[in-house]
Design an enzyme around this catalytic site. Structure first.
Site, short mmCIF file in Angstrom:
data_model
loop_
_atom_site.label_atom_id
_atom_site.label_comp_id
_atom_site.label_asym_id
_atom_site.label_seq_id
_atom_site.Cartn_x
_atom_site.Cartn_y
_atom_site.Cartn_z
N TYR A 113 4.86 -12.66 -16.70
CA TYR A 113 5.77 -12.36 -15.59
C TYR A 113 5.86 -13.50 -14.57
O TYR A 113 6.74 -13.51 -13.71
CB TYR A 113 5.35 -11.07 -14.87
CG TYR A 113 5.43 -9.83 -15.75
CD1 TYR A 113 6.27 -9.79 -16.87
CD2 TYR A 113 4.69 -8.70 -15.47
CE1 TYR A 113 6.34 -8.67 -17.67
CE2 TYR A 113 4.77 -7.57 -16.27
CZ TYR A 113 5.59 -7.57 -17.38
OH TYR A 113 5.68 -6.46 -18.18
N LYS A 156 -3.65 -10.36 -28.27
CA LYS A 156 -3.14 -10.54 -29.64
C LYS A 156 -3.61 -11.91 -30.13
O LYS A 156 -2.81 -12.83 -30.34
CB LYS A 156 -1.62 -10.40 -29.68
CG LYS A 156 -1.26 -8.95 -29.49
CD LYS A 156 -0.20 -8.30 -30.32
CE LYS A 156 0.28 -8.90 -31.55
NZ LYS A 156 0.19 -7.94 -32.70
N ASP A 196 -1.43 -4.10 -30.21
CA ASP A 196 -0.64 -3.10 -30.95
C ASP A 196 -1.55 -1.97 -31.45
O ASP A 196 -1.20 -0.79 -31.38
CB ASP A 196 0.16 -3.75 -32.09
CG ASP A 196 -0.67 -4.71 -32.93
OD1 ASP A 196 -1.76 -5.13 -32.49
OD2 ASP A 196 -0.22 -5.06 -34.04
N ASP A 229 0.75 -3.65 -18.42
CA ASP A 229 1.89 -2.91 -17.90
C ASP A 229 2.24 -1.76 -18.85
O ASP A 229 2.39 -0.60 -18.45
CB ASP A 229 3.07 -3.90 -17.76
CG ASP A 229 4.22 -3.32 -16.99
OD1 ASP A 229 4.11 -2.19 -16.49
OD2 ASP A 229 5.25 -4.02 -16.87
N ASP A 238 0.87 2.49 -18.49
CA ASP A 238 1.85 3.57 -18.37
C ASP A 238 1.68 4.59 -19.50
O ASP A 238 1.77 5.79 -19.29
CB ASP A 238 3.28 3.01 -18.42
CG ASP A 238 3.78 2.67 -17.02
OD1 ASP A 238 2.95 2.62 -16.09
OD2 ASP A 238 5.00 2.46 -16.86
#
Ligand code: NAD
Length: 367
Positions: free
Chosen positions: A142, A193, A225, A249, A253
């Site tokens: 970000y 990852k 994942d 993020d 959630d």
């Protein structure tokens, strides 16, 4: 009494309504448990714009930098929607996070037994769930450079963001996560990852290097994942998860929604530790100012109450008092009290203040 300092910033909308109930809880701890706080209250967001023309004043910022913890309600609302982005209420929140250098965002996913049937997963998968996701908040995709959208000579356009982490950014958030694991169940899962991303390889190496300093914490690694799958397959396998900004993020959630409504979800953001081990910290509910129910006495004060419980645990090192408050919330729910957002059949629907009454009564019963 002690000199534990706390800056309370109720903010806008339902912020002040929910905070009023938490202030009763704070007072209860001072009176009944002799756990006192040096409490100051100030304005943030739209309330600060109305009073001072800015979403957070320099004076408020100075206080926030000095106290042991900040407890924030929520900011924003339609009244201020048309203001320029640079002076919107949300800028107050961003300035607090930026100037206090709050790089570790803690999002717990806790499932209270009484609400387990409201989860989208089977009761046995989520009942008793208590995990903590630590998301790196100030780096990664970000913020990484280069970024932007460019026109290519062939008429195509290209969108670019860069996933980039320096070692100090990984080390400081990983340390915060190791320390949390020490205060909780002693397990830390680091998520990246590393199979396809160099930044993930570095992340894994740096976290692994720290492990010998925390022999009481069991460290494991997982690809992001797989972590997403495991969170919905068997979430109780986790204690603390530490991960970067982007994966955090998404995963926080996902984990939060295993357990119910926005009105139930607390959070914390932590900064660097000073020489005494004290970290700058801000605690706030995940929800916003809920203008649709603001001023009606309907807001659920539990997310903010649990945010204060996190402050008891992580800023004031009072784990037994944090347990006491979380158990009180658990008992209130077990006794059938529900605000509108978590209402279920055959339960007692109450407003903000009645929920506050019920929490205080449960605290008195458990004291
Ligand atoms: P919101 O979280 O305020 O509300 C979303 C929905 O959840 C609404 O229907 C609301 O009534 C309900 N809800 C939220 N908290 C609740 C509670 N404690 N009890 C009962 N119901 C609750 O999100 P939004 O509607 O997208 O945003 C409203 C305003 O809040 C906007 O101005 C937004 O910018 C701001 N906002 C602030 C923060 C923050 O201060 N951290 C976070 C998100 C949104």
């Amino acid at each position: 009494m002690s000199n534990r300092s706390l800056l309370v910033l109720p903010g806008d909308g339902i912020g002040p309504e929910a905070m009023a109930q938490v202030q009763r809880v704070i007072k209860w701890f001072g009176e009944k448990q002799s756990v006192g706080f040096d409490l100051e209250e100030d304005l943030v967001g739209g309330a600060a714009i109305d009073a001072h023309g800015t979403p957070v004043t320099d004076a408020t910022m100075s206080k926030a930098m000095e106290v042991d913890a900040v407890l924030l309600g929520a900011v924003g609302g339609p009244k201020w929607d048309d203001l320029d982005f640079s002076i919107k209420p949300e800028r107050g929140l961003l300035r607090l996070r930026k100037d206090m250098e709050l790089f570790a965002n803690l999002r717990p996913a806790m499932c209270f037994d009484a609400l387990a049937d409201a989860s989208s997963l089977k009761r046995e998968l989520v009942a008793g769930l208590d995990i903590m996701i630590v998301r790196e908040l100030t780096g990664g995709t970000y913020f990484g450079e280069p970024r932007g959208i460019t026109d290519l000579p062939n008429g195509e356009r290209r969108g670019v963001n860069t996933q980039v982490y320096d070692t100090y950014e990984i080390v400081r958030v990983a340390r915060a996560a190791f320390e949390l694991a020490q205060k909780r169940g002693g397990k830390l899962c680091s998520v990246e990852k590393a199979n396809v991303m160099e930044s993930g390889v570095l992340w894994r190496e740096e976290v692994t290097k720290l492990a010998p300093e925390y022999p009481d914490v069991e460290l494991s690694h997982m690809y992001a994942d797989n972590c997403a799958m495991q969170l919905v397959r068997a979430p109780k396998q986790f204690d603390v998860i530490v991960t970067d900004n982007l994966f955090g993020d998404l995963l926080s959630d996902c984990a939060a929604m295993l357990t119910g409504s926005l009105g139930m979800l607390p959070s914390a953001s932590l900064g660097a530790a000073d020489e005494t081990g004290r970290r700058k910290a801000m605690y706030e509910p995940v929800h916003g100012s809920a203008p649709d129910i603001s001023g009606k006495g309907l807001a659920n004060p539990i997310a903010m109450t649990l945010s204060f419980a996190m402050a008891l645990r992580y800023s004031y090192d009072l784990p037994e008092d944090a347990d006491r408050l979380e158990s009180a919330v658990q008992n209130v729910l077990a006794n059938g009290y529900r605000t509108g957002d978590i209402m279920q059949p055959d339960m007692k629907q109450v407003g903000t203040e009645e929920m506050g009454d019920a929490i205080l009564a449960a605290l008195n019963e458990g004291a």
